[in-house]
Design an enzyme around this catalytic site. Structure first.
Site, PDB file in Angstrom:
ATOM      1  N   ASP A  65      -3.680 -53.692  15.718  1.00 51.00           N
ATOM      2  CA  ASP A  65      -2.311 -53.179  15.710  1.00 51.00           C
ATOM      3  C   ASP A  65      -2.035 -52.702  14.293  1.00 51.00           C
ATOM      4  OD1 ASP A  65       0.411 -52.708  15.662  1.00 51.00           O
ATOM      5  OD2 ASP A  65       0.943 -54.539  16.748  1.00 51.00           O
ATOM      6  N   TYR A 155      12.754 -40.755  13.745  1.00 50.46           N
ATOM      7  CA  TYR A 155      11.391 -40.277  13.983  1.00 50.46           C
ATOM      8  C   TYR A 155      11.152 -38.984  13.210  1.00 50.46           C
ATOM      9  CZ  TYR A 155       7.535 -38.029  16.520  1.00 50.46           C
ATOM     10  OH  TYR A 155       6.373 -37.375  16.845  1.00 50.46           O
ATOM     11  N   THR A 188       2.700 -32.467  22.756  1.00 48.30           N
ATOM     12  CA  THR A 188       1.333 -32.401  23.253  1.00 48.30           C
ATOM     13  C   THR A 188       1.088 -33.354  24.413  1.00 48.30           C
ATOM     14  OG1 THR A 188       0.639 -31.903  21.018  1.00 48.30           O
ATOM     15  CG2 THR A 188      -1.067 -32.564  22.558  1.00 48.30           C
ATOM     16  N   ALA A 198      -3.162 -48.215  28.123  1.00 53.55           N
ATOM     17  CA  ALA A 198      -2.033 -49.093  28.443  1.00 53.55           C
ATOM     18  C   ALA A 198      -0.941 -49.046  27.389  1.00 53.55           C
ATOM     19  CB  ALA A 198      -2.532 -50.521  28.622  1.00 53.55           C
ATOM     20  N   GLY A 199      -1.314 -48.793  26.142  1.00 55.25           N
ATOM     21  CA  GLY A 199      -0.325 -48.775  25.071  1.00 55.25           C
ATOM     22  C   GLY A 199       0.363 -47.444  24.874  1.00 55.25           C
TER      23      GLY A 199
END
Length: 268
Positions: A65, A155, A188, A198-199
């Site tokens: 992570d 962001y 994209t 999954a993440g």
């Protein structure tokens, strides 16, 4: 085309999904020694097999992570040699909405996943590159960092910071033979159904987009959209990856400090 990447160690963060996966597979096809970083171990195992199938000198998956400050040292140790290429691909946003209505407690999440991960991973890899007098760093920014994405204020600010970091770092490390560039995509999406680990926010079970923009009116959703001039709204992951791989290669040996949009002309 021989990109001069055969046998060179290349680290890609966020490697199991979308853009990161496409970059990883593209580097593998050039014969690079792949160090793929992600959180989904099952997707990582599948990715390693594909990398070897496509021609990687070797391929390793590191479950990590990148928001963990200890992760970069773990990744560098696993790389097992001088890192020639670092692709800082990890990024995303924790939510969406108007800044005036945002919860300050959420700001750090957007800043860390987009900027903090780039700073930490780069800080760990740079000493080896400087010692080797060679290296290429490719950051994945966003057109949001150039014009700002509606309802994604933090962001957008974090991606703008990635662009600025790219430029100043290029000035610092060029004297050591290290190049730093940035690719800034717009919207994209991979065409490969296996590209959503999954993440990934794009995984159908994740539910990120339906939650993040729940309750957003049609007028505000329309304001979020930008028109391209190429007849389709977004790039494919492979289109973004091809530029990242070029910038990582010897073919781009006189290019540094640049931020390249892959946006279909939406900024026009």
């Amino acid at each position: 085309m021989d990109m001069g990447l055969n046998g060179k160690i290349a680290i890609v963060t966020g490697a199991t999904a979308n853009i990161g996966r496409a970059i990883t597979l593209g580097l593998a096809a050039e014969g690079a020694a792949i160090v793929a970083v992600g959180r989904d171990e099952a997707a990582g195992a599948r990715l390693v097999a594909l990398c070897l199938e496509r021609g990687a000198t070797r391929a390793t998956f590191i479950a990590a992570d990148l928001t963990d400050p200890a992760a970069p040292a773990q990744i560098l140790t696993a790389a097992g040699g001088p890192v020639a290429v670092l692709v800082n691909n990890v990024g995303g946003n924790v939510g969406a909405g108007f800044f005036a209505e945002s919860d300050p407690a959420t700001w750090a999440g957007d800043i860390d996943i987009n900027l903090g991960t780039v700073l930490r991973m780069t800080h760990a890899a740079l000493p080896g590159m400087i010692a080797a007098k060679a290296g290429a760093i490719v950051n994945i920014g966003s057109t949001a960092g150039i014009v700002g994405d509606y309802m994604l204020p933090v962001y957008s600010a974090a991606k703008a910071a990635v662009h600025g970091f790219t430029k100043v770092l290029a000035k610092e490390v060029g004297q050591h033979g290290v190049r730093v560039n940035c690719v800034a995509p717009y919207g994209t999406v991979s065409t490969d159904p296996d590209a959503f680990s999954a993440g990934s926010r794009f995984n159908r079970d994740h539910g990120f987009f339906s939650t993040a923009f729940a309750g957003t009116g049609a007028e505000d959703m329309a304001r979020r959209a930008r028109q391209t001039v190429l007849g389709r709204p977004v790039a494919t992951a492979d289109e973004v990856a091809s530029l990242a791989i070029y910038l990582a290669s010897d073919k781009a040996s006189f290019i540094t400090g640049q931020v390249y949009p892959v946006d279909g002309g939406s900024l026009l």
